[in-house]
Design an enzyme around this catalytic site. Structure first.
Site, PDB file in Angstrom:
ATOM      1  N   ASN A 154       0.859  -1.222   0.012  1.00 23.74           N
ATOM      2  CA  ASN A 154       0.027  -0.147   0.075  1.00 23.74           C
ATOM      3  C   ASN A 154       0.583   1.224   0.009  1.00 23.74           C
ATOM      4  OD1 ASN A 154       0.864  -0.722   2.462  1.00 23.74           O
ATOM      5  ND2 ASN A 154      -1.132  -0.144   3.537  1.00 23.74           N
ATOM      6  N   GLU A 251       4.808  -4.618  11.899  1.00 25.06           N
ATOM      7  CA  GLU A 251       3.780  -3.986  11.663  1.00 25.06           C
ATOM      8  C   GLU A 251       2.782  -4.411  10.828  1.00 25.06           C
ATOM      9  OE1 GLU A 251       3.456  -0.897  12.792  1.00 25.06           O
ATOM     10  OE2 GLU A 251       5.531  -0.438  13.596  1.00 25.06           O
ATOM     11  N   CYS A 285      -3.354   0.373   7.043  1.00 27.54           N
ATOM     12  CA  CYS A 285      -3.534  -0.556   7.999  1.00 27.54           C
ATOM     13  C   CYS A 285      -4.073   0.123   9.373  1.00 27.54           C
ATOM     14  CB  CYS A 285      -2.112  -1.003   8.364  1.00 27.54           C
ATOM     15  SG  CYS A 285      -0.979   0.416   8.591  1.00 27.54           S
ATOM     16  N   GLU A 459       7.626   1.642  15.048  1.00 26.64           N
ATOM     17  CA  GLU A 459       8.437   2.470  13.924  1.00 26.64           C
ATOM     18  C   GLU A 459       8.250   4.125  14.181  1.00 26.64           C
ATOM     19  OE1 GLU A 459       6.918   0.888  10.171  1.00 26.64           O
ATOM     20  OE2 GLU A 459       9.011  -0.048  10.020  1.00 26.64           O
TER      21      GLU A 459
END
Ligand code: NDP
Length: 485
Positions: A154, A251, A285, A459
């Site tokens: 994405n 993630e 997400c 992150e």
């Protein structure tokens, strides 16, 4: 200037493009039309080995540079990315189908932010000094070694940079595998890092399907694995990494709640729900796909949402007026259509969309279900497409419990003008990123990552340094050594 969609070669290893067409073909398809715009090849095991060997060779000298030197290279790469934002954005649009209106502001720019931010932090890396009487202890902050990054489809440029920037800032080198659905932009990141002065081997890209990822994760030269992907893939990658005792950042997916109280600004809440479900055609997400709207404003919310949906402009993604693109692939469109069918079958009320527009490409209408119940499939499973589910609720206690009743814990949003309630809610929400009166803002300065099944580690933000480096403790004795005999 426009980048050709067919890259010079499939892989970027040790500072150069490399091809080996004995690997399985990877067709790259423009999602807006279904046309094949490039053909790449999956890396053979020998090429994966070559990439890891290059990263291994380059790592000691890269780590031995000062943080200031490494940081300067990353910041130079950020400048180059910004200067080429338009060409990079056009390439990203062709690779993903996301409208240029989005890619111009959310992809290479976000990657450049990460390179700039971690480039700035590189010079600040340090250990500590601990006095122990006359003796003392100091810690050295050291690189982990060779890292592997694996990306979803994405946000290909952003994901490559969110992983490479902190990894390289800390003195690691990386082999990155993009999703085979969107393999083009990571090669540009590799080119730009080399041009900015990163020595050959510091950042390598290999293409391939899951098995290339698996070979990378299992290799004993690899010290760290950072994956952006789904929970099922995360499980596999985490387990494989665990047997080699490698550090991980995961993630993963989400099914995040967006809670709108009666006293919220209706217009802002509708805007946030649109952003949280239809930006990038819902392929985000952290999307707030479970929209809980308090009973007093639910019908007003649905009415205003229907009016605002008239503003959708689906069409040529390269036209900057277009604000809604296709799904990334035929397969993904079919998955999302399956969820839409289930939503209707299980009794949710379809209030917008649900159909497939005529014509070529992987288009799907922005879709809204109302009267969704917590046990329906569309309420529980990550759809990863433009499908919003609207739920009713009466009280704060009730909605908090229902919002948390999920295996996921990536994100959550709260809309209310009552400040105490907003902070009480976010304190109770089980999610790594929470937003008050907005949604889906993820600046590089702020840590990002999931709780529960949505991930491990973080992150971005200064805390990312902890996940990309390790401490060595050094005890220094100043006196005689005592022994029992
Ligand atoms: P997948 O989990 O299918 O794939 C992610 C990456 O892992 C791909 O590059 C894939 O390769 C690779 N892979 C697959 N199997 C293995 C394996 N056994 N070992 C190593 N690597 C493997 O995710 P999608 O690409 O479909 O992306 C969508 C998912 O990503 C959603 O769940 C979404 O929520 C999540 N996501 C999470 C984000 C976050 O930051 N939390 C951000 C963006 C997306 P290949 O594609 O070639 O199979």
């Amino acid at each position: 200037m426009t980048y050709p969609t067919q890259p010079e070669a499939s892989h970027f290893i040790d500072g150069a493009y490399v091809e080996d067409d004995s690997g399985a073909a990877i067709p790259v398809i423009y999602p807006a039309t279904g046309e094949t715009i490039a053909t790449l090849h999956s890396a053979t095991p020998a090429l994966v080995d070559r990439a890891l060997a290059a990263a291994r060779r380059a790592q000691p000298a890269w780590a031995a540079m000062t943080g200031t030197e490494r940081g300067r290279i990353l910041r130079r790469a950020a400048d180059i990315m910004r200067a080429r934002n338009r060409e990079l954005s056009e390439l990203e649009t062709k690779d993903t189908g996301k409208p240029l209106q989005e890619t111009l502001v959310a992809d290479a720019t976000s990657g450049a932010d990460a390179l700039e931010y971690f480039g700035g932090l590189a010079a600040t890396l340090s250990g500590e000094h601990i006095q122990m009487g006359e003796d003392f202890v100091y810690t050295r902050r050291e690189a982990l070694g060779v890292a592997v990054g694996i990306g979803a489809w994405n946000y290909p440029t952003q994901i490559a940079c969110w992983k490479a920037a902190p990894a390289l800032a800390c003195g690691n080198t990386m082999v990155f595998k993009p999703s085979e659905t969107t393999p083009l932009s990571a090669l540009k990141v590799a080119e730009i890092l080399l041009e900015a002065g990163a020595p050959p081997g510091v950042f390598n890209v290999v293409q391939g399907y899951g098995e290339v990822g698996a070979q990378l994760v299992e290799d004993e030269r690899v010290a760290k694995v950072s994956l952006t992907g789904s929970v099922p893939t995360g499980r596999k990658v985490y387990s494989a990494a665990a047997s080699g005792m490698k550090s991980v950042t995961m993630e993963l997916g989400g099914k995040s709640p967006l809670v709108i109280f009666d006293d919220a600004s209706l217009e802002d809440a509708v805007s946030a729900a649109i952003n949280a479900n239809f930006y990038s055609t819902g392929q985000v997400c952290s999307n707030g796909t479970r929209v809980f709207v308090q009973d007093g404003i639910r019908e007003a919310f649905l009415k205003r949402l229907s009016e605002r949906l008239k503003g959708v402009k689906a069409g040529d993604p390269l036209d900057e007026e277009t604000n809604f693109g296709p799904m990334v692939s035929e397969r993904q469109r079919e998955i999302v259509e399956g969820f839409i069918a289930k939503g209707s079958e299980e009794g949710a009320r379809l209030v917008a969309g649900g159909g497939r527009p005529e014509g070529a490409g992987f288009w799907i209408e922005p879709t809204v279900f109302a009267d969704v119940e917590d046990d329906m499939t569309i309420a529980r499973e990550e759809i990863f497409g433009p499908v919003m589910s609207v739920f009713g609720f009466a009280t704060e206690e009730e909605v908090l419990e229902r919002a948390n009743a999920t295996i996921y814990g990536l994100s959550a949003g709260v809309f209310t003008r009552d400040l105490a309630r907003a902070h009480r809610m976010v304190a109770g929400l089980q999610a790594g990123s929470c937003w008050i009166n907005t949604y889906n803002l993820t600046p590089v300065e702020a840590p990002f990552g999931g709780m529960k099944m949505s991930g491990v580690g973080r992150e971005n933000g200064q805390v990312a340094i902890e996940h990309w480096s390790q401490l060595k403790t050094v005890y220094v004795a100043m006196g005689a050594v005592e022994a029992p005999f």
